[in-house]
Design a protein around this motif. Structure first.
Motif, PDB file in Angstrom:
ATOM      1  N   MET A  57      -1.270   8.144 -12.976  1.00  0.00           N
ATOM      2  CA  MET A  57      -0.018   7.740 -12.384  1.00  0.00           C
ATOM      3  C   MET A  57       0.881   7.629 -13.738  1.00  0.00           C
ATOM      4  O   MET A  57       0.479   7.286 -14.784  1.00  0.00           O
ATOM      5  CB  MET A  57      -0.331   6.268 -12.017  1.00  0.00           C
ATOM      6  N   GLN A  58       2.066   7.859 -13.360  1.00  0.00           N
ATOM      7  CA  GLN A  58       3.227   7.898 -14.340  1.00  0.00           C
ATOM      8  C   GLN A  58       4.381   7.417 -13.835  1.00  0.00           C
ATOM      9  O   GLN A  58       4.561   7.097 -12.867  1.00  0.00           O
ATOM     10  CB  GLN A  58       3.685   9.591 -14.723  1.00  0.00           C
ATOM     11  N   MET A  59       5.103   7.163 -14.970  1.00  0.00           N
ATOM     12  CA  MET A  59       6.305   6.323 -14.454  1.00  0.00           C
ATOM     13  C   MET A  59       7.638   6.954 -15.168  1.00  0.00           C
ATOM     14  O   MET A  59       7.483   7.732 -16.100  1.00  0.00           O
ATOM     15  CB  MET A  59       6.341   5.025 -15.310  1.00  0.00           C
ATOM     16  N   VAL A  60       8.627   7.246 -14.302  1.00  0.00           N
ATOM     17  CA  VAL A  60      10.053   7.389 -14.954  1.00  0.00           C
ATOM     18  C   VAL A  60      10.885   6.301 -15.034  1.00  0.00           C
ATOM     19  O   VAL A  60      11.123   5.419 -14.192  1.00  0.00           O
ATOM     20  CB  VAL A  60      10.695   8.417 -13.804  1.00  0.00           C
TER      21      VAL A  60
ATOM     22  N   VAL B 263       2.918  14.422  -4.360  1.00  0.00           N
ATOM     23  CA  VAL B 263       2.923  13.283  -5.229  1.00  0.00           C
ATOM     24  C   VAL B 263       3.191  12.139  -4.283  1.00  0.00           C
ATOM     25  O   VAL B 263       4.386  12.236  -3.460  1.00  0.00           O
ATOM     26  CB  VAL B 263       3.582  13.599  -6.356  1.00  0.00           C
ATOM     27  N   SER B 264       2.840  11.014  -4.552  1.00  0.00           N
ATOM     28  CA  SER B 264       3.330   9.687  -4.080  1.00  0.00           C
ATOM     29  C   SER B 264       4.277   9.103  -4.965  1.00  0.00           C
ATOM     30  O   SER B 264       4.272   9.188  -6.251  1.00  0.00           O
ATOM     31  CB  SER B 264       2.177   8.787  -3.891  1.00  0.00           C
TER      32      SER B 264
ATOM     33  N   LEU C 204       0.436   9.735  -8.364  1.00  0.00           N
ATOM     34  CA  LEU C 204       1.551   8.660  -8.174  1.00  0.00           C
ATOM     35  C   LEU C 204       2.495   8.715  -9.349  1.00  0.00           C
ATOM     36  O   LEU C 204       2.377   8.603 -10.317  1.00  0.00           O
ATOM     37  CB  LEU C 204       0.923   7.281  -8.221  1.00  0.00           C
ATOM     38  N   ILE C 205       4.105   8.702  -8.877  1.00  0.00           N
ATOM     39  CA  ILE C 205       4.909   8.442  -9.969  1.00  0.00           C
ATOM     40  C   ILE C 205       5.758   7.343  -9.678  1.00  0.00           C
ATOM     41  O   ILE C 205       6.208   7.138  -8.500  1.00  0.00           O
ATOM     42  CB  ILE C 205       5.937   9.587  -9.903  1.00  0.00           C
TER      43      ILE C 205
ATOM     44  N   THR D 275       0.805  -1.083   0.011  1.00  0.00           N
ATOM     45  CA  THR D 275       0.092   0.184   0.075  1.00  0.00           C
ATOM     46  C   THR D 275       0.959   1.249  -0.049  1.00  0.00           C
ATOM     47  O   THR D 275       2.082   1.068   0.533  1.00  0.00           O
ATOM     48  CB  THR D 275      -1.010  -0.038   1.220  1.00  0.00           C
ATOM     49  N   LEU D 276       0.333   2.271  -0.462  1.00  0.00           N
ATOM     50  CA  LEU D 276       1.065   3.547  -0.540  1.00  0.00           C
ATOM     51  C   LEU D 276       0.093   4.618  -0.219  1.00  0.00           C
ATOM     52  O   LEU D 276      -0.863   4.772  -0.873  1.00  0.00           O
ATOM     53  CB  LEU D 276       1.749   3.624  -2.037  1.00  0.00           C
ATOM     54  N   GLY D 277       0.564   5.378   0.610  1.00  0.00           N
ATOM     55  CA  GLY D 277      -0.403   6.556   1.004  1.00  0.00           C
ATOM     56  C   GLY D 277      -0.219   7.845   0.163  1.00  0.00           C
ATOM     57  O   GLY D 277       0.877   7.927  -0.821  1.00  0.00           O
TER      58      GLY D 277
END
Ligand SMILES: Nc1ncnc2c1ncn2[C@@H]1O[C@H](COP(=O)(O)OP(=O)(O)OP(=O)(O)O)[C@@H](O)[C@H]1O
Ligand SMILES: Nc1ncnc2c1ncn2[C@@H]1O[C@H](COP(=O)(O)OP(=O)(O)OP(=O)(O)O)[C@@H](O)[C@H]1O
Ligand SMILES: [Mg+2]
Ligand SMILES: [Mg+2]
Lengths: 612, 500, 293, 309
Positions: free
Chosen positions: A368-371, A480-481, A449-450, A311-313
């Motif tokens: 949500m995105q990704m680096v 941002v998380s 979320l990244i 889980t991620l807050g």
């Protein structure tokens, strides 16, 4: 310092075409000594090594001044030697290990032959004797099953083993000087530790001198006697390793030391956790079908991710660590719907993500995105920056060119780049800048979320520092998380509120950063921590926790079979660890307390002292 | 001259060898050496002189029946003796053809022949349907060369029955009675003749003659120079310079007994008006074509006639002429509105064909006709869209019937392909020309036909092309005037070698 | 690496020009001259390329016996001006070749892209087509296409285009499949890009350079091919002159009137030479991995 | 190994079927064989007799099925023109073609490998440029021009070499040269490119760092790697050549090869020969391709595991 130098470099200047790569470099290496050549990327380290080998001409460079003298039988001025004579020295009196073990070995020649070749050339052995000697060389560098390796090809070996072959090849003729150009940069921390130990051991055995090139201060502290610091083609400082670390004189060295992440430097404060977590991952599994033959139906499955729950807050950063190949990237890609999960579910802001089609996923992409791991590779080299970084936003809601340019300008300024850079192409940026472009791209849609996959592992320490600072700032300012993936624990510690340790496709330990680092329980976590090199001379020479190496569960299984899955148990507030039963847990806790364990010392003692 | 071997480089070699089904220019080269007819046309004279061959004598025993006495002691190359059975078999395979390729070949020229019968082992009778003015000629055709009966029937299947497959097999392993046996035949590539020592007539001058295919002109000439071959065929006039340039080589040639013609589709909607076709014909300056493309060596006829026709040679007829003025006038009268006229031509088949086509289109342009060359390897003579194309009218035998007659008969190929129309009057005249026993009647009928052709032209004979053969200086060979086109005659008297 | 690449593009181009050797410069000059000749030559020629003067057939070029002043390069087998035909032929040949190569590029490029992006069955189908094309003699394909559709210039372009598509398809497919594994494609997918956008916005710009190189190669291939078709008698329809047809048809005159062949053959050699050298130069310039050596 | 082979076989079968079908329908679409066979001037009635005789009046579908059936019973029928079994006709031509092909490939390898290596190593040197100019010229001259030129020079003027047929070793010289021109050009370029790719690789630097002399570095480490790439190129070349054969060269030198056979039977619409010929050539090409695929996989240790398992 006491012994006569083996190699003296005096006033060495190098140039590639009109570009000066090095000026006025002078240093000595004595027999049995290890000199580290450090400095950021592009400072001329490799060029120096190539100049000593006199291979720089082949790469389009040349020596523009100074001398390189190799003392001994006989003493020669390498900088003035003819090519024919140089061939007698290369591989014989001086040999070199290159950075990339995969590409540095000939892919179509059996390994044994590649090593034997040197022996035949310099020691005049016949084929058979040379192969036998090659086998012995493999043994010396502790390659398991040396007999079999002789007929294997580079691609059949792991990176660590390949690097060992390189070393065996370099040491085959027992050179006086070994030049190691970033021999561990491409390897994972645990493998890195093994390779360093190996070089050190061999050096003690044979008394050869080593010129060790790296930009990793941890590695320097671990291996060097003396250090030469380079910065943009100039020598800025040189001295014994302890002195460089304790009292760096040059400003550049001081910056370098400051930017170097140190495990135990402390984790950021956890944000007040919101009632509902942003991201919930439940028993997520990903498998890759593997065909034993090309036509055969897939009969085997590779269980890359195995029932992972997380889980991620909101506003929180979760550090995901684990060695190469343990499934971190796969997990990340699955979260973003780039890979199909076979089981389990992912919810983002309460909305189910798994099982959506590409079409259905599109609206969620904004959240949500990704680096990606390699910033250069993840930027299309043929698109201008303004197109690249506004693409996600453009796809979500088409914009005019003008709007895109305006947005690009804003984004670039937010990550500290000039707006004018938007007209350039990715190759016109430095690594750190590119990484920021990736972040820009992720930010263009204001995600919640990244996922940052190995966002800094390929970068220089100073540049890496800029990126982690940027991440922290974004988190502060925009809430941002982050899911921060890395195998470099020191960096993870700096940005993460919580840590999850992954091993063989499973999360084996998770909890608040400090807790996990200070009181690691799972043997793998402990091994990982023990392999971390500290930018503190002498502390690394303490024997490491090698015994803890654990049998990896098999992940390549026939259809239908499942790898053993060990449930996580809570051991203290928010700290979970995978254990089979209480007895095992107790045993682990006992081991943790026992003083023999490296990790306790590494993370516990020091980190503890800082935090309290 | 002493006997020796000879190698010939030919532009083309037959894909099959059966004199009965073949009348191609390629095939004509090969049959004369290996096969005989009952009656032989004398090759040395241009007129129609006939000599005994496999028949020693012949006479009409009734207006419609000819009796022939056969030569005794003739054997085929495979050793079989030639008897009346073989002759009857050979003739009836054409006269009463069951095999499709024979049917096709027999219809146009042998349509009048009903049957051959055996009277005794060395006597046969041939019966025709209507009285035949061309007996000798039609018994000396390549198509009625004599082949062995037993051998042929036994080639495949039932040895007692002549099946289609027997004839097919024969065309790959031909056997005749001629001075040379065909000892090797690789279809399309080579024919090897070896002297047949039991030949009934004069002994063949060559031990062995090999004809190989060398399609490229330059290669052919070069092979001659290098000595790989002794004689080569089909040298276009433009290439003669290569031969002339070499003192060791020489060339001989003749205006071949065939016409390159231009045919026009009477039934094409745009060419229906005869004036248009007349204009197309009148616009062509054939003498210039001859001068330019054939170095003046071709023969430009004034009508569809050849010297070889003997009594029926009628150069005085002026059926075709060059008159651009008149052409322009006719076009105007016909209301030609500048529509495009396509001229089809095969890319390579006719020597200079493509060049002539282009030159003709240019000549048309001079009288205001918009022409276009259409190169196609397909026979378009039967197509409705055909406007104009080139063709050839070979002399299959030395009579206008064997040339104009075959092509332009009522119900013949031109008409049945739909580009030529005849009416009853034409048919009647044609009958007169074909069957009249009186030469003057035939001449008159032929002149009448030519006049009709002039008024409503379906064809324009361009010229008799000049065909050349080249050889080393010491080889003496030349095409003989009495042959049909392209015959490679190696019989006694046809070839000799300068002794050196 | 970063340093080397971060230089601005214009100066990179200039460096490429100064980096060319004498042969490459020669090729550029020849290429330019040929283009100029093709563009303006036909306007300057004294004769209509199809105008015959039958009585002045096979006149040699100036300087030989029997030459005529009006025909500096001599006349051909129908008394047409070889110079005028060469100039017109050059123009037509270059046009045909470029259109053919372009057609091949479009067909092959699109199919390759499709195969590479879609993979699976589509890929198998496209590759089967490529295999087929390789396994069937091209002369036959040309022959039948021309036989079925007639031999107009348009059909000719199609036939010539068919000659090279499979090369493009192979190249593009190979590159696309390689690129598809690269992170930036995944990044594009993560950004929400669909297959069309990935193909045209992301992949296409990355395969342009090999395509350009292949284009130059197939250009000269097509010039040769066109002349071979003429040799076999299935090339462009006379009297239209292309360099290939002049050579293909004129070959019979090589021993006796070589000038008919030499002039166009020389032009063909020059075209292919220039195009090849430029193609190679392009290949080297786009290859960043090639270290200065 | 087995599965890899099976996969290759499956792909071969598919390609094969496509070719067979394509050839069949393309030939029928391109015109009625009678118009090409029987030649000029025939009455409509005669035409029909022949159409019937050659069984061209059967429905297209029937003919197609019969053709497919031929693959089962091996009876591909007789040529329209030469009434012989097409199998014999084609078989006769195969060996001379193969001979010419092999000698051309041999010469090509002999010339272009060294030339390509030289061109790569001395890329910026006149020597490299000279090697490439040779290659460019080979590419630039149409092969029939080259062939006719050689005929004129070596046979017509100098009288050194024979021009007709394939009788002796001397007969091979000119056709081989004429055929190799383009091949040499192409392979030289490919060799150069492959070598350039390899020269920039890290392991070449490693080899030099071992102190190996330059020729050893180039040949043992460089060419060996480059040859893997080259293998597939050579394969394509061979296949291409096997396919297109060399109509031009064959007809100029009166070489009884398959290329000329195919084109002439295509021009005359000798369907049976054409069909079977194309199929044979296709099979040859497909086999060559498959063999090269296997060899390629075998030569490259990185692909070798595909063969096992
Ligand atoms: N072949 C080359 N041609 C031109 N410039 C070069 C070449 N190789 C290196 N350089 C330049 O020389 C300088 C020194 O390069 P060098 O490879 O020695 O850096 P480094 O310190 O080893 O960096 P890294 O840590 O990234 O390996 C850099 O500015 C680089 O751009
Ligand atoms: N498409 C695939 N097919 C088969 N196996 C795969 C595939 N993708 C990944 N794997 C395997 O899954 C395992 C996990 O890969 P993953 O990329 O997630 O590792 P990672 O932890 O990110 O490693 P690294 O730190 O090297 O990036 C690896 O062993 C990899 O070989
Ligand atoms: Mg370096
Ligand atoms: Mg990863």
């Amino acid at each position: 310092m006491t012994a006569a130098p083996l190699l003296s470099v005096r006033d060495l200047s190098l140039a590639f075409g009109s570009h000066t790569a090095m000026t006025g470099l002078s240093f000595d290496i004595a027999r049995g000594e290890t000199v580290a050549l450090v400095g950021e990327s592009g400072s001329g380290k490799s060029a120096t090594a190539l100049a000593i080998m006199r291979l720089i001409e082949r790469e389009g460079g040349r020596l523009t001044g100074g001398t390189v003298t190799l003392h001994g039988r006989p003493t020669v001025d390498l900088s003035a030697l003819a090519e024919g004579q140089m061939q007698q020295i290369r591989g014989n009196r001086i040999s070199m290990i290159f950075q990339e073990p995969m590409t540095a070995l000939n892919p179509v020649m059996p390994l044994g032959e590649q090593v034997a070749e040197v022996l035949r050339l310099h020691q005049g052995l016949d084929r058979k004797a040379a192969l036998a000697a090659a086998r012995a060389a493999f043994e010396r560098v502790s390659i398991p099953e040396p007999e079999r390796r002789l007929v294997q090809y580079p691609h059949e070996l792991s990176g660590g083993l390949r690097q060992r072959v390189m070393i065996a090849m370099a040491l085959a003729c027992q050179p006086d000087l070994l030049i190691a150009d970033e021999p561990t940069t491409a390897l994972d921390v645990t493998t890195q530790a093994e390779i360093l130990a190996l070089i050190k051991g061999l050096q003690e055995e044979s008394g050869m001198a080593v010129l060790f090139i790296t930009h990793d201060m941890g590695v320097v502290a671990e291996i060097a006697d003396r250090v030469v610091v380079l910065c943009r083609g100039e020598q800025v400082e040189t001295g014994p390793v302890a002195q460089i670390f304790a009292a760096p004189r040059a400003e550049y060295t001081r910056n370098l030391m400051a930017a170097t992440p140190k495990l135990g430097a402390g984790a950021p404060k956890r944000p007040a956790s919101a009632a509902k977590p942003l991201l919930e991952v439940e028993r997520l599994s990903v498998r890759f079908p593997v065909r034993p033959g090309l036509l055969a139906r897939p009969a085997l499955d590779y269980h890359a991710v195995n029932e992972v729950s997380l889980t991620l807050g909101r506003g929180e950063t979760l550090g995901l660590v684990g060695e190469s190949g343990c499934g971190k990237s796969t997990l990340a890609r699955t979260l973003l719907g780039l890979e199909q999960a076979v089981d389990g579910r992912v919810r983002l802001e309460g909305q189910e993500v798994t099982g959506l089609t590409a079409q259905e996923l599109r609206p969620l992409r904004g959240r949500m995105q990704m680096v990606f791991q390699d910033p250069y590779a993840s930027l299309n080299p043929r698109l201008p920056v303004h197109d690249l970084i506004t693409e996600p936003a453009h796809i979500r809601s088409p914009m005019t060119r003008r709007e895109r340019r305006a947005m690009a300008g804003e984004l670039l300024e937010r990550v500290g780049l000039e707006a004018a850079a938007m007209n350039r192409y990715p190759h016109q940026f430095s690594g750190g800048q590119r990484q920021r472009l990736c972040i820009c791209r992720a930010l263009s849609v204001k995600p919640a979320l990244i996922v940052a996959d190995e966002a800094v592992s390929a970068l220089d320490v100073t540049v890496a520092r800029q990126i982690t600072d940027l991440i922290a700032r974004l988190q502060r300012e925009e809430g941002v998380s982050f899911l921060f993936i890395s195998h470099d624990i020191a960096v993870v510690e700096r940005v993460s509120h919580r840590i999850a340790v992954m091993w063989a496709g499973q999360v084996v330990e998770t909890g608040p950063t400090e807790t996990v680092l200070r009181r690691p329980l799972h043997p793998y976590t402990r091994r990982l921590l023990s392999a971390v090199l500290h930018p503190e001379p002498r502390c690394g020479s303490v024997p490491r926790d090698r015994a803890a190496r654990q049998e990896m569960p098999k992940l390549l299984l026939p259809r239908g079979a499942h790898p053993e899955r060990i449930a996580l148990r809570q051991v203290e507030e928010g700290h979970f660890v995978a254990v089979r039963d209480t007895a095992e847990l107790l045993a682990l806790q006992m081991a943790q307390i026992a003083p023999a364990g490296g990790p306790a010392r590494a993370a516990g003692a020091e980190a503890g002292s800082v935090v309290v | 001259a002493q006997a020796r071997e000879l190698t010939v480089g030919a532009a083309n070699v037959s894909k099959y060898l059966d004199p009965g089904r073949d009348h191609s220019n390629v095939g004509s080269q090969f049959y004369y050496n290996a096969f005989d007819t009952l009656i032989a046309k004398d090759p040395d004279t241009i007129g129609a002189e006939f000599k005994p061959a496999l028949a020693t004598s012949w006479e009409l025993i009734s207006p419609k029946v000819m009796e022939l006495k056969l030569r005794q002691g003739v054997t085929f190359h495979n050793g079989e003796a030639m008897t009346a059975d073989d002759v009857v078999f050979s003739l009836n395979r054409m006269y009463q053809a069951t095999f499709a390729p024979y049917q096709v070949r027999a219809r146009d020229r042998l349509g009048n022949f009903v049957k051959a019968e055996k009277i005794d082992d060395y006597t046969v009778r041939v019966t025709v349907e209507r009285e035949e003015p061309l007996w000798n000629t039609l018994l000396s055709l390549q198509q009625v060369m004599i082949i062995p009966e037993e051998y042929t029937k036994a080639l495949t299947g039932d040895p007692k029955v002549a099946e289609d497959s027997d004839y097919e097999a024969f065309s790959l392993a031909p056997v005749g009675t001629g001075p040379y046996a065909i000892s090797q035949f690789v279809p399309g590539e080579r024919v090897v003749y070896t002297r047949y020592d039991k030949f009934w007539g004069d002994k063949a001058p060559l031990e062995k003659a090999t004809v190989i295919r060398v399609p490229e002109t330059a290669s052919r000439v070069t092979a001659l120079k290098t000595g790989e071959v002794d004689l080569i065929t089909n040298i276009a006039p433009d290439q003669l310079a290569m031969i002339d340039a070499d003192a060791n080589l020489k060339a001989v040639g003749s205006a071949t007994p065939l016409f390159h013609v231009m045919i026009m589709n009477m039934n094409h909607p745009k060419l229906k008006d005869p004036r248009i076709r007349q204009a197309l014909s009148l616009a062509i300056d054939r003498d210039t074509l001859n001068e330019a493309l054939w170095q003046g060596k071709a023969v430009v006829p004034s009508t569809h006639t050849m010297k070889e026709f003997g009594d029926l040679y009628m150069p005085e007829l002026k059926t075709f002429e060059y008159n651009p003025e008149k052409a322009r006038k006719l076009l105007k009268e016909a209301g030609y509105d500048g529509f495009e006229i396509t001229y089809d031509t095969d890319p390579v088949y006719y020597t200079n064909g493509l060049l002539a086509a282009q030159a003709i289109v240019e000549m048309w342009a001079k009288v205001g006709v918009k022409g276009k060359v259409n190169v196609t390897d397909k026979w378009t003579g039967g197509s409705k869209e055909l406007m104009v194309r080139n063709w050839s009218n070979p002399m299959y035998f030395a009579d206008p019937f064997g040339c104009f007659g075959v092509m332009w008969a009522p119900g013949g190929p031109s008409q049945s392909e739909g580009r030529f129309n005849t009416d009853e009057a034409y048919a009647k005249t044609w009958e007169k020309f074909r069957f009249s026993k009186d030469v003057e009647d035939r001449r008159a009928a032929y002149a009448e036909l030519m006049e009709r052709i002039k008024q409503d032209p379906p064809v324009l004979p361009l010229y008799r092309p000049y065909e050349s053969w080249a050889m080393r200086k010491d080889v003496n060979w030349a095409p003989k005037p009495g042959h049909i086109p392209y015959v490679l005659d190696f019989r006694a008297g046809a070839i000799s070698f300068a002794s050196n | 690496m970063t340093m080397a690449l971060s230089a601005d593009r214009r100066s990179a181009l200039r460096r490429l020009w100064t980096g060319t050797n004498a042969i490459q410069k020669l090729a550029f000059v020849i290429g330019l001259l040929l283009l100029l000749m093709a563009a303006f030559g036909p306007l300057l020629a004294a004769h209509d390329p199809n105008a015959q003067s039958l009585l002045s057939r096979l006149r040699p070029p100036l300087g030989f016996a029997r030459a005529e002043l009006a025909y500096p390069l001599g006349t051909d087998e129908l008394g047409r001006d070889v110079l005028a035909r060469c100039l017109n032929g050059l123009r037509l040949t270059l046009t045909l070749a470029s259109l053919g190569a372009l057609l091949g590029l479009v067909i092959g490029g699109l199919l390759g892209l499709l195969a590479g992006v879609a993979g699976g069955r589509t890929d198998a189908a496209v590759m089967a087509a490529v295999d087929t094309q390789i396994a069937v003699p091209f002369t036959l394909i040309a022959l039948f296409t021309l036989a079925i559709f007639g031999s107009s210039l348009e059909v000719m372009v199609i036939v010539l285009g068919l000659a090279g598509w499979e090369q493009y398809a192979r190249i593009v497919r190979g590159d696309v499949r390689r690129l598809m594994h690269l992170p930036f494609i995944e990044a594009a997918r993560a950004a929400g890009a669909g297959p069309g956008r990935i193909a045209f916005t992301h992949l296409l710009p990355n395969i342009v350079s090999p395509l350009v190189v292949q284009f130059t190669l197939s250009l000269s291939n097509i010039v040769l091919l066109e002349s071979t078709l003429s040799f076999l008698g299935i090339g462009v329809q006379p009297p239209t002159a292309t360099l290939g047809s002049m050579v293909g048809i004129g070959r019979d005159f090589m021993p006796t009137a070589p000038w008919i062949v030499i002039a166009p053959a020389l032009l063909i050699v020059l075209i292919t030479f220039a195009v090849q050298v430029i193609g190679d130069w392009l290949r080297d310039s786009v290859d960043v991995r090639l270290r200065a050596r | 190994m087995l599965s890899y082979t099976l996969r290759i076989l499956a792909r071969m079968a598919l390609t094969f079927f496509v070719i067979v079908t394509l050839v069949f329908f393309a030939t029928r679409l391109s015109g009625n064989a009678i118009d090409f066979l029987a030649g000029e001037g025939m009455t409509q009635q005669d035409r029909e007799i022949l159409i019937h005789y050659y069984e061209l009046d059967r429905s297209l579908w029937d003919q197609y099925l019969a053709f497919l059936r031929a693959f089962l019973d091996g009876n591909f029928g007789l040529s329209f023109i030469v009434r012989r079994p097409v199998i014999e006709i084609v078989a006769e031509r195969l060996w001379p073609s193969a001979q010419l092909l092999l000698s051309a490939i041999g010469l090509t390898l002999l010339v272009s490998l060294p030339l390509g290596v030289i061109a790569a190593i001395w890329r910026r040197h006149w020597l490299g440029s000279a090697a490439m100019v040779v290659a460019f010229l080979g590419y630039a001259v149409p092969n029939f021009i080259l062939a006719v030129l050689m005929v004129l020079v070596f046979a017509y003027w100098l009288n050194w070499l024979p021009v007709v047929g394939n009788g002796t070793a001397l007969h091979f010289i000119m056709p081989t040269l004429a055929m190799s021109g383009v091949l040499i050009a192409a392979l030289t370029r490919f060799t150069r490119n492959a070598m350039l790719d390899v020269l920039g690789q890290d392991f070449m630097r490693t080899a030099r760092a071992k102190g190996l002399p330059e020729p050893v570095v180039i040949l043992r480490h460089g060419l060996r790697n480059a040859s893997i790439t080259l293998l597939s190129v050579i394969g394509l070349q061979v296949a291409g050549l096997a396919a297109s054969g060399s109509v031009v060269v064959e007809s100029i030198f009166a070489w009884p090869g398959i290329g000329e056979l195919l084109v002439s039977s295509a021009i005359r619409r000798d369907y049976p020969v054409l069909q079977f010929g194309v199929v044979t050539v296709a099979v040859a090409v497909i086999l060559v391709n498959a063999a090269i695929d296997l060899a390629y996989a075998w030569a490259d240790p990185r692909l070798r595991h595909q063969l096992k398992g």
